[in-house]
Design an enzyme around this catalytic site. Structure first.
Site, PDB file in Angstrom:
ATOM      1  CE  LYS A  13     -52.115  39.222  55.881  1.00 21.20           C
ATOM      2  NZ  LYS A  13     -51.442  39.937  56.986  1.00 21.20           N
ATOM      3  NE  ARG A  88     -52.492  45.178  53.446  1.00 20.51           N
ATOM      4  CZ  ARG A  88     -51.654  44.157  53.255  1.00 20.51           C
ATOM      5  NH1 ARG A  88     -51.874  43.266  52.341  1.00 20.51           N
ATOM      6  NH2 ARG A  88     -50.589  44.054  54.010  1.00 20.51           N
ATOM      7  NE  ARG A 127     -42.575  39.244  57.834  1.00 20.37           N
ATOM      8  CZ  ARG A 127     -43.835  39.601  57.585  1.00 20.37           C
ATOM      9  NH1 ARG A 127     -44.817  38.740  57.710  1.00 20.37           N
ATOM     10  NH2 ARG A 127     -44.108  40.846  57.249  1.00 20.37           N
ATOM     11  NE  ARG A 155     -42.451  42.081  53.663  1.00 16.89           N
ATOM     12  CZ  ARG A 155     -43.757  41.888  53.800  1.00 16.89           C
ATOM     13  NH1 ARG A 155     -44.248  40.661  53.795  1.00 16.89           N
ATOM     14  NH2 ARG A 155     -44.569  42.899  53.957  1.00 16.89           N
ATOM     15  NE  ARG A 166     -46.073  45.914  56.647  1.00 16.80           N
ATOM     16  CZ  ARG A 166     -45.307  44.847  56.879  1.00 16.80           C
ATOM     17  NH1 ARG A 166     -44.104  44.980  57.388  1.00 16.80           N
ATOM     18  NH2 ARG A 166     -45.749  43.651  56.616  1.00 16.80           N
TER      19      ARG A 166
END
Ligand code: AMP
Length: 208
Positions: A13, A88, A127, A155, A166
């Site tokens: 996203k 969300r 990532r 992160r 998540r």
């Protein structure tokens, strides 16, 4: 254009939003980025948000909704915006619908970026981002240029444990948002597997 990007963590996203906003000339509003900024500033709200985020949980609807509705009321959103990571949950959808309705505007499109669960863990744990530019990379699929490799950061919620949580939250709390936008007739599904340029091209084709 008023649009929303939804999808599981690691669906791309943020990456696709960054590519699209230049073309569309609308602000990119990422709830995750806004919450991380609040956490960095150390505000009370930021500290509360951080306690949920670091374990991969969802921040409460009232906190996130307050931040986002305040942001989209700003003048630079008058001609449109791209929401990334919000709404969300169904209560967030309801709050957004009400706010838009009372401003007399409507959403144009909701893009659902789909990625199978088995790819998500690999995408998220690889990532990295550049703290200077905010650019997002992947160690294998979108490696950073050599001059920025040394300053890449991960992160804190991109660990395997937080990532599993998540993903579970996505299936349980966020997937129920999909039929709500399907019922409004504005949901479009994008296969978010493949080279980044191809995924961008699929999105652009739908937006046309
Ligand atoms: P993201 O950058 O979109 O992956 O979001 C990172 C984290 O911020 C999430 O795992 C949640 O803890 C929190 N967050 C972001 N957006 C929302 C939202 N709309 N509702 C609740 N929590 C959110």
């Amino acid at each position: 254009m008023r649009m929303i990007l939804i999808g599981p963590p690691g669906a791309g996203k943020g990456t696709q939003a960054a590519r699209l906003v230049d073309r569309l000339k609308i602000p990119h509003i990422s709830s995750g980025d806004m919450l991380r900024a609040a956490a960095r500033e150390g505000t009370e709200l930021g500290k509360t948000a951080q306690s949920f985020m670091k374990v991969g949980g969802l921040v409460t609807d009232d906190i996130v909704t307050g931040i986002i509705l305040e942001r989209i009321a700003k003048p630079d959103c008058a001609q449109g915006f791209m929401l990334d990571g919000f709404p969300r949950t169904p209560p967030q959808v309801e709050a957004l619908n009400q706010a838009l309705q009372s401003s007399g505007v409507t959403l144009d499109i909701v893009l659902l970026l789909s990625v199978p669960d088995e790819l998500i863990i690999e995408r998220i744990t690889g990532r990295r981002s550049d703290p200077v530019t905010g650019a997002i990379y992947h160690l294998k699929y979108n490696p950073p240029p050599s001059e920025v490799v040394g300053r890449m950061v991960q992160r804190p919620d991109d660990t395997i444990e937080a990532c599993r949580e998540r993903l579970a939250k996505y299936h349980c709390d966020t997937e129920p948002v999909i039929p709500l936008y399907e019922a409004q007739g504005i949901l479009k599904r994008i296969d978010s597997v493949g080279p980044l340029d191809e995924i961008t091209a699929r999105i652009v084709a739908i937006l046309r």
